[in-house]
Design an enzyme around this catalytic site. Structure first.
Site, PDB file in Angstrom:
ATOM      1  N   GLN A  65      81.116 -56.009  14.961  1.00  0.00           N
ATOM      2  CA  GLN A  65      80.915 -57.435  15.235  1.00  0.00           C
ATOM      3  C   GLN A  65      81.168 -58.224  13.954  1.00  0.00           C
ATOM      4  O   GLN A  65      81.221 -59.450  13.978  1.00  0.00           O
ATOM      5  CB  GLN A  65      79.493 -57.688  15.717  1.00  0.00           C
ATOM      6  CG  GLN A  65      79.127 -56.948  16.993  1.00  0.00           C
ATOM      7  CD  GLN A  65      77.654 -57.101  17.307  1.00  0.00           C
ATOM      8  OE1 GLN A  65      77.237 -58.013  18.009  1.00  0.00           O
ATOM      9  NE2 GLN A  65      76.849 -56.197  16.775  1.00  0.00           N
ATOM     10  N   ASN A  66      81.309 -57.522  12.838  1.00  0.00           N
ATOM     11  CA  ASN A  66      81.456 -58.189  11.544  1.00  0.00           C
ATOM     12  C   ASN A  66      82.879 -58.680  11.351  1.00  0.00           C
ATOM     13  O   ASN A  66      83.828 -58.091  11.866  1.00  0.00           O
ATOM     14  CB  ASN A  66      81.085 -57.224  10.399  1.00  0.00           C
ATOM     15  CG  ASN A  66      79.646 -56.752  10.498  1.00  0.00           C
ATOM     16  OD1 ASN A  66      78.821 -57.420  11.129  1.00  0.00           O
ATOM     17  ND2 ASN A  66      79.338 -55.613   9.906  1.00  0.00           N
TER      18      ASN A  66
ATOM     19  N   HIS B 113      84.835 -59.538  17.044  1.00  0.00           N
ATOM     20  CA  HIS B 113      84.529 -60.956  16.818  1.00  0.00           C
ATOM     21  C   HIS B 113      85.515 -61.610  15.858  1.00  0.00           C
ATOM     22  O   HIS B 113      85.261 -62.687  15.340  1.00  0.00           O
ATOM     23  CB  HIS B 113      83.099 -61.118  16.280  1.00  0.00           C
ATOM     24  CG  HIS B 113      82.057 -60.867  17.330  1.00  0.00           C
ATOM     25  ND1 HIS B 113      80.720 -60.751  17.034  1.00  0.00           N
ATOM     26  CD2 HIS B 113      82.148 -60.696  18.676  1.00  0.00           C
ATOM     27  CE1 HIS B 113      80.033 -60.522  18.152  1.00  0.00           C
ATOM     28  NE2 HIS B 113      80.893 -60.479  19.151  1.00  0.00           N
TER      29      HIS B 113
ATOM     30  N   THR C  10      72.491 -54.147  13.846  1.00  0.00           N
ATOM     31  CA  THR C  10      72.675 -55.282  14.742  1.00  0.00           C
ATOM     32  C   THR C  10      71.378 -55.535  15.487  1.00  0.00           C
ATOM     33  O   THR C  10      70.645 -54.618  15.855  1.00  0.00           O
ATOM     34  CB  THR C  10      73.846 -55.055  15.731  1.00  0.00           C
ATOM     35  OG1 THR C  10      73.984 -56.203  16.569  1.00  0.00           O
ATOM     36  CG2 THR C  10      73.659 -53.815  16.585  1.00  0.00           C
TER      37      THR C  10
ATOM     38  N   LEU D 102      67.181 -52.027  10.299  1.00  0.00           N
ATOM     39  CA  LEU D 102      66.035 -52.229   9.393  1.00  0.00           C
ATOM     40  C   LEU D 102      64.742 -52.242  10.190  1.00  0.00           C
ATOM     41  O   LEU D 102      63.716 -51.740   9.747  1.00  0.00           O
ATOM     42  CB  LEU D 102      66.221 -53.547   8.636  1.00  0.00           C
ATOM     43  CG  LEU D 102      65.410 -53.721   7.352  1.00  0.00           C
ATOM     44  CD1 LEU D 102      65.745 -52.611   6.376  1.00  0.00           C
ATOM     45  CD2 LEU D 102      65.708 -55.072   6.701  1.00  0.00           C
TER      46      LEU D 102
ATOM     47  N   ALA E  99      70.469 -49.175   6.194  1.00  0.00           N
ATOM     48  CA  ALA E  99      71.646 -48.413   6.601  1.00  0.00           C
ATOM     49  C   ALA E  99      72.215 -47.612   5.428  1.00  0.00           C
ATOM     50  O   ALA E  99      72.683 -46.483   5.610  1.00  0.00           O
ATOM     51  CB  ALA E  99      72.719 -49.368   7.138  1.00  0.00           C
TER      52      ALA E  99
HETATM   53  N1  APR Z   1      70.142 -51.940   6.941  1.00  0.00           N
HETATM   54  C1  APR Z   1      70.086 -51.882   8.301  1.00  0.00           C
HETATM   55  N2  APR Z   1      69.857 -52.958   9.095  1.00  0.00           N
HETATM   56  C2  APR Z   1      69.685 -54.140   8.466  1.00  0.00           C
HETATM   57  C3  APR Z   1      69.739 -54.284   7.060  1.00  0.00           C
HETATM   58  C4  APR Z   1      69.983 -53.124   6.295  1.00  0.00           C
HETATM   59  N3  APR Z   1      70.047 -53.153   4.952  1.00  0.00           N
HETATM   60  N4  APR Z   1      69.504 -55.589   6.752  1.00  0.00           N
HETATM   61  C5  APR Z   1      69.326 -56.226   7.929  1.00  0.00           C
HETATM   62  N5  APR Z   1      69.421 -55.364   8.954  1.00  0.00           N
HETATM   63  C6  APR Z   1      69.308 -55.627  10.386  1.00  0.00           C
HETATM   64  C7  APR Z   1      68.332 -56.723  10.742  1.00  0.00           C
HETATM   65  O1  APR Z   1      67.049 -56.168  10.958  1.00  0.00           O
HETATM   66  C8  APR Z   1      68.926 -57.276  12.040  1.00  0.00           C
HETATM   67  O2  APR Z   1      68.355 -56.641  13.173  1.00  0.00           O
HETATM   68  O3  APR Z   1      70.570 -56.077  10.812  1.00  0.00           O
HETATM   69  C9  APR Z   1      70.403 -56.904  11.963  1.00  0.00           C
HETATM   70  C10 APR Z   1      71.302 -58.125  11.811  1.00  0.00           C
HETATM   71  O4  APR Z   1      71.174 -58.891  12.982  1.00  0.00           O
HETATM   72  P1  APR Z   1      71.953 -60.282  13.085  1.00  0.00           P
HETATM   73  O5  APR Z   1      71.724 -61.064  11.845  1.00  0.00           O
HETATM   74  O6  APR Z   1      71.588 -60.862  14.418  1.00  0.00           O
HETATM   75  O7  APR Z   1      73.502 -59.871  13.067  1.00  0.00           O
HETATM   76  P2  APR Z   1      74.337 -59.266  14.260  1.00  0.00           P
HETATM   77  O8  APR Z   1      73.462 -58.453  15.169  1.00  0.00           O
HETATM   78  O9  APR Z   1      75.527 -58.596  13.663  1.00  0.00           O
HETATM   79  O10 APR Z   1      74.819 -60.597  15.054  1.00  0.00           O
HETATM   80  C11 APR Z   1      75.686 -60.381  16.151  1.00  0.00           C
HETATM   81  O11 APR Z   1      75.906 -62.776  16.446  1.00  0.00           O
HETATM   82  O12 APR Z   1      76.040 -64.725  15.289  1.00  0.00           O
HETATM   83  C12 APR Z   1      76.765 -63.844  16.058  1.00  0.00           C
HETATM   84  O13 APR Z   1      79.046 -63.369  15.977  1.00  0.00           O
HETATM   85  C13 APR Z   1      77.872 -63.275  15.233  1.00  0.00           C
HETATM   86  O14 APR Z   1      78.618 -60.990  15.050  1.00  0.00           O
HETATM   87  C14 APR Z   1      77.470 -61.817  15.052  1.00  0.00           C
HETATM   88  C15 APR Z   1      76.621 -61.558  16.269  1.00  0.00           C
END
Ligand code: APR
Length: 249
Positions: A102-103, A120, A188, A215, A232
């Site tokens: 998704q990144n 994405h 995610t 996390l 991670a």
């Molecule tokens: N190691 C593992 N997990 C982590 C770490 C880490 N060091 N740091 C943060 N996290 C976790 C957080 O606990 C959270 O659950 O990563 C997750 C990030 O979640 P989001 O910020 O919601 O990101 P993501 O899930 O990728 O968002 C999905 O939403 O905004 C849209 O298009 C955008 O691709 C994105 C999509």
């Protein structure tokens, strides 16, 4: 299996179609902001101001600026141990590992991974709103440059999927999920579909083993066969070691 050897035997022979879904959390340890953690991108900006087609129509400069800032940051960050662990898994399981991310950063590529599906979009790419061709982003290519393919002016937009738009490569993703036998979700929050539904999809169509690495518990944690909570950068290398542990008894 109980013995580590048999575990390797099981992992290597059992899993032929590994799918790894990654989110912002895998890039967090590289210093790339996530979206929904405190201090995340959506704490600083309203989604509707910078990540929707209407936002771009109403205020293209604000939207370009938001993506220019995120793109500029790419030069200052490096892949971390989590990205590198996935690259190692791909190398060791020769081609049986697909990364669906998704990144929109390029850290998977820069850590040497391949078979990466950017559902994405990508910060380093732009798309022509007139002819839909995709180009590598160049400095200030939004204002002056015409589309290299169709020649029209002021039509290039970030090649990013905005809210309300369809993710890319969904046919290819569905093909991968249909045959998936090991699904690993990394970093995610499980807030955004269709990615958040992949874990139930692979269990409905087959008998995939499913692991969440995050996390903290994601919205979808209860759908996973197992969940490992922590960074991670620590947990992914440990999991890959487990899968690839060299001792085959
Ligand atoms: N190691 C593992 N997990 C982590 C770490 C880490 N060091 N740091 C943060 N996290 C976790 C957080 O606990 C959270 O659950 O990563 C997750 C990030 O979640 P989001 O910020 O919601 O990101 P993501 O899930 O990728 O968002 C999905 O939403 O905004 C849209 O298009 C955008 O691709 C994105 C999509």
């Amino acid at each position: 299996g109980s013995k580590r050897g048999s575990l390797v035997f099981e992992w290597k022979t059992t899993f032929k179609n590994v799918v790894v879904l990654t989110g912002a959390g895998i890039s967090a340890e590289s210093g790339v902001a996530t979206f929904r953690d405190n201090g995340g991108l959506w704490a600083e900006h309203r989604i509707e101001d910078v990540a929707t087609p209407d936002a771009f129509a109403m205020n293209p400069v604000l939207v370009q600026d938001f993506y220019n800032k995120r793109r500029a940051q790419l030069k200052e960050v490096e892949p971390n141990a989590g990205h590198r662990a996935l690259t190692r898994l791909q190398q060791e399981l020769d081609g049986n590992v697909t990364i669906i991310t998704q990144n929109v950063d390029d850290l998977h590529e820069r850590s040497g991974s391949h078979d990466i599906i950017h559902m994405h979009g990508e910060l380093r790419k732009v798309r022509c709103r007139a002819c839909a061709t995709v180009h590598q982003w160049q400095e200030d290519c939004f204002q002056e440059t015409a589309c290299p393919t169709c020649g029209r002016q002021v039509v290039l937009r970030p090649h990013i999927v905005w809210f309300g738009e369809m993710p890319f490569y969904m046919d290819l993703i569905t093909q991968k999920l249909q045959v998936c036998d090991l699904f690993i979700s990394v970093g995610t929050s499980g807030n955004v579909y269709p990615a958040a539904g992949f874990v139930t999809h692979v269990q409905q169509v087959g008998h995939a083993h499913t692991i969440e690495i995050n996390l903290e518990s994601s919205e979808g944690v209860s759908y996973f066969a197992e969940a490992r909570h922590g960074r991670a950068g620590d947990l992914l290398p440990a999991l890959i070691d487990e899968i690839l542990s060299v001792k085959v008894a």
